[in-house]
Design a protein around this motif. Structure first.
Motif, PDB file in Angstrom:
ATOM      1  N   ARG A   1       3.921   1.486  -1.142  1.00  0.00           N
ATOM      2  CA  ARG A   1       4.605   1.609  -2.430  1.00  0.00           C
ATOM      3  C   ARG A   1       3.657   2.187  -3.481  1.00  0.00           C
ATOM      4  N   LEU A   2       2.388   1.751  -3.450  1.00  0.00           N
ATOM      5  CA  LEU A   2       1.445   2.140  -4.504  1.00  0.00           C
ATOM      6  C   LEU A   2       0.832   3.516  -4.279  1.00  0.00           C
ATOM      7  N   ALA A   3       0.633   3.891  -2.998  1.00  0.00           N
ATOM      8  CA  ALA A   3      -0.080   5.142  -2.720  1.00  0.00           C
ATOM      9  C   ALA A   3       0.726   6.004  -1.751  1.00  0.00           C
ATOM     10  N   PRO A   4       1.711   6.737  -2.266  1.00  0.00           N
ATOM     11  CA  PRO A   4       2.552   7.566  -1.403  1.00  0.00           C
ATOM     12  C   PRO A   4       1.706   8.608  -0.661  1.00  0.00           C
TER      13      PRO A   4
ATOM     14  N   LEU B   1       0.833  -1.209   0.000  1.00  0.00           N
ATOM     15  CA  LEU B   1       0.000   0.000   0.000  1.00  0.00           C
ATOM     16  C   LEU B   1       0.866   1.257   0.000  1.00  0.00           C
TER      17      LEU B   1
END
Lengths: 221, 221
Positions: B70-73, B68
């Motif tokens: 990694r995908l949604a900073p 999560l």
């Protein structure tokens, strides 16, 4: 303004999602794909997905969902659970991974939103749903609404195969010019054999029945 | 038969979920908790959660959601993004993690079903939702329906704090006998300070405003 020139395909490298990828390539200027690593028995599935995505000129990303395997043991991820040869009369088959499509599509949506993409393409099909509740259209519609509320965003979950069966999926692949690629390079078999597969598992049987019917129809024309 | 003697609490170790845990302990015979590791800046949050769950006699499990991050900073997981001091007038605050509650509750549901539990308790609140779309009641209802369809199971997502504000949440903790524990041992602060926190971040301000009002009211009685 909504970006309708790009789409994200949930991509396993199997028959259905490869046909969806070809479909998306014919409709959108740029296509992204995401695959999921959830401890599948056959790592070949991810290699297959990567190689097909590359060949078809799509971006490819893999998302690690190994927690899913730990939380929801099932015959697709555990060597100590044999895949049912036949679907059970009641309940879900033991190849059902609890919550799998819901997690796939939620992660896909997070990835899509961070890339400004609204259209998410998935190969789920109610016609050949094999007893998996998370392949039904009513689930997809409900999930679409929930995702839009969760992130205040207008996702469109697009399901080109929802109402067609495996025979028609072969016909669609053929009309998109990817019949040979789908037949020879995709991995659908629960036992990890690329192309026509083991012929024994429920997934191979379903695929073969559709293929035989389609080949018969094509020969007849 | 539905098992209504056990519940699962989505548990961060903050004020709201600790109050929910105390609430669940008063209603159910056995209570499980799950916490999520998604690369929070403050690992203290997980230590806090473990220690409170243990003290309150609840099972505790941590689920790894590092993908999560990694995908949604976002500002809760990245040191290079400062937390907004004030909520923005439009859009979601930069502490919003795309899809977070949706993933939390989906994993919680998978865990619950594999343990035969139907009741999932979460501390989300529409009254103090800080601009997070995934704290609204309409989202929770939609998600409940979607989860039930995804897994063919009758989950009940229970939200004791949905319609009460922070002042009333303090009152609830007090009536459940956990006021001191919540005040001194929970971690709500974005800057990782246990108890009354840094006093500067939006989360501390919200918590303090409710606490001051509640203390005033209690003194008045």
């Amino acid at each position: 303004m909504k970006n309708k020139k790009e789409a994200l395909v949930v991509f396993s490298g199997g028959q259905d999602s490869t046909t969806c990828l070809a479909w998306a390539k014919s409709k959108y200027e740029k296509v992204y794909t995401v695959s999921f690593d959830y401890g599948q028995r056959h790592k070949k599935e991810l290699e297959c997905a990567r190689s097909i995505a590359e060949k078809m000129g799509a971006e490819w990303e893999v998302i690690d969902l190994s927690e899913l395997n730990r939380l929801a043991p099932n015959s697709l991820t555990r060597d100590d659970i044999a895949v049912d040869k036949e679907a059970p009369e009641e309940g879900t088959p033991n190849s059902f991974v609890e919550g799998r499509n819901m997690l796939f599509l939620t992660y896909a949506a997070i990835y899509a939103k961070t890339h400004g993409i609204t259209d998410i393409v998935t190969g789920v099909s109610q016609s050949d749903f094999s007893g998996y509740p998370d392949c039904r259209d009513v689930f997809i519609k409900s999930l679409n609404t929930t995702l839009n509320l969760a992130m205040e965003y207008e996702f469109d979950i697009i399901t080109p195969l929802m109402w067609i069966d495996k025979e028609e999926t072969w016909a669609l692949a053929d009309s998109l010019g990817v019949f040979d690629l789908v037949r020879n390079e995709t991995l659908t078999c629960y036992n990890g054999i690329i192309g026509d597969g083991c012929g024994e598992c429920p997934s191979c049987k379903l695929r073969k029945r559709g293929l035989d019917r389609y080949l018969e129809r094509r020969q007849g024309n």
